[in-house]
Write a protein that holds these residues in place. Structure first.
Motif, PDB file in Angstrom:
ATOM      1  N   ASP A  56       0.876  -1.172   0.000  1.00  0.00           N
ATOM      2  CA  ASP A  56       0.000   0.000   0.000  1.00  0.00           C
ATOM      3  C   ASP A  56       0.913   1.220   0.000  1.00  0.00           C
ATOM      4  O   ASP A  56       1.594   1.501   0.983  1.00  0.00           O
ATOM      5  N   LEU A  57       0.946   1.949  -1.104  1.00  0.00           N
ATOM      6  CA  LEU A  57       1.906   3.031  -1.273  1.00  0.00           C
ATOM      7  C   LEU A  57       1.604   4.272  -0.445  1.00  0.00           C
ATOM      8  O   LEU A  57       2.518   4.972  -0.018  1.00  0.00           O
ATOM      9  N   ALA A  58       0.341   4.574  -0.250  1.00  0.00           N
ATOM     10  CA  ALA A  58      -0.026   5.814   0.426  1.00  0.00           C
ATOM     11  C   ALA A  58      -0.695   5.584   1.777  1.00  0.00           C
ATOM     12  O   ALA A  58      -1.036   6.545   2.460  1.00  0.00           O
ATOM     13  N   ASP A 111      -3.604   4.514   2.152  1.00  0.00           N
ATOM     14  CA  ASP A 111      -5.020   4.873   2.027  1.00  0.00           C
ATOM     15  C   ASP A 111      -5.890   3.760   1.458  1.00  0.00           C
ATOM     16  O   ASP A 111      -7.087   3.935   1.269  1.00  0.00           O
ATOM     17  N   GLU A 136      -5.917   2.679  -1.498  1.00  0.00           N
ATOM     18  CA  GLU A 136      -6.305   2.960  -2.886  1.00  0.00           C
ATOM     19  C   GLU A 136      -5.138   2.997  -3.850  1.00  0.00           C
ATOM     20  O   GLU A 136      -5.340   2.933  -5.059  1.00  0.00           O
ATOM     21  N   HIS A 137      -3.921   3.136  -3.345  1.00  0.00           N
ATOM     22  CA  HIS A 137      -2.742   3.234  -4.201  1.00  0.00           C
ATOM     23  C   HIS A 137      -1.770   2.119  -3.826  1.00  0.00           C
ATOM     24  O   HIS A 137      -1.152   2.170  -2.761  1.00  0.00           O
ATOM     25  N   TYR A 138      -1.680   1.133  -4.711  1.00  0.00           N
ATOM     26  CA  TYR A 138      -0.881  -0.055  -4.433  1.00  0.00           C
ATOM     27  C   TYR A 138       0.253  -0.220  -5.442  1.00  0.00           C
ATOM     28  O   TYR A 138       0.187   0.289  -6.565  1.00  0.00           O
ATOM     29  N   HIS A 149      -8.151   1.674  -7.793  1.00  0.00           N
ATOM     30  CA  HIS A 149      -7.870   2.999  -8.341  1.00  0.00           C
ATOM     31  C   HIS A 149      -6.499   3.095  -9.019  1.00  0.00           C
ATOM     32  O   HIS A 149      -6.396   3.566 -10.136  1.00  0.00           O
ATOM     33  N   ALA A 150      -5.442   2.644  -8.331  1.00  0.00           N
ATOM     34  CA  ALA A 150      -4.093   2.801  -8.869  1.00  0.00           C
ATOM     35  C   ALA A 150      -3.233   1.598  -8.482  1.00  0.00           C
ATOM     36  O   ALA A 150      -3.219   1.190  -7.329  1.00  0.00           O
ATOM     37  N   GLN A 163       0.721   0.314  -9.279  1.00  0.00           N
ATOM     38  CA  GLN A 163       2.060   0.379  -9.874  1.00  0.00           C
ATOM     39  C   GLN A 163       2.523  -1.055 -10.027  1.00  0.00           C
ATOM     40  O   GLN A 163       2.633  -1.789  -9.058  1.00  0.00           O
TER      41      GLN A 163
END
Length: 77
Positions: free
Chosen positions: A25-27, A29, A31-33, A67-68, A70
């Motif tokens: 989990d990048l952020a 949150d 939603e951004h992985y 959502h996102a 990478q």
């Protein structure tokens, strides 16, 4: 509603049997992985084709509930 990391990992493993999957989990949150996927199905395929296989495993969830993402892919060495 965002997807959980475990659900992303499960879908990729089911769609690409034998794959090694690492999700971050990048952020923080949900939603951004980032996903690192090593799968035998990637052997001899260009990176674009490898990514397409992962997106297919996710069953159309990219851009919707996911959502996102990478994505880093590779064939086993």
């Amino acid at each position: 509603m965002a997807m959980q990391a475990g659900e992303i990992e499960r879908l990729i493993r089911e769609g690409l049997p034998g794959a090694e999957v690492e999700i971050r989990d990048l952020a923080g949150d949900g939603e951004h992985y980032a996903a690192h996927v090593t799968a035998p199905q990637f052997a001899g395929k260009p990176r674009v084709a490898q990514h397409k296989l992962v997106y297919e495993a996710l069953g159309g969830r990219m851009g919707g509930v996911l959502h996102a993402l990478q994505l880093t892919t590779q064939a086993p060495t």
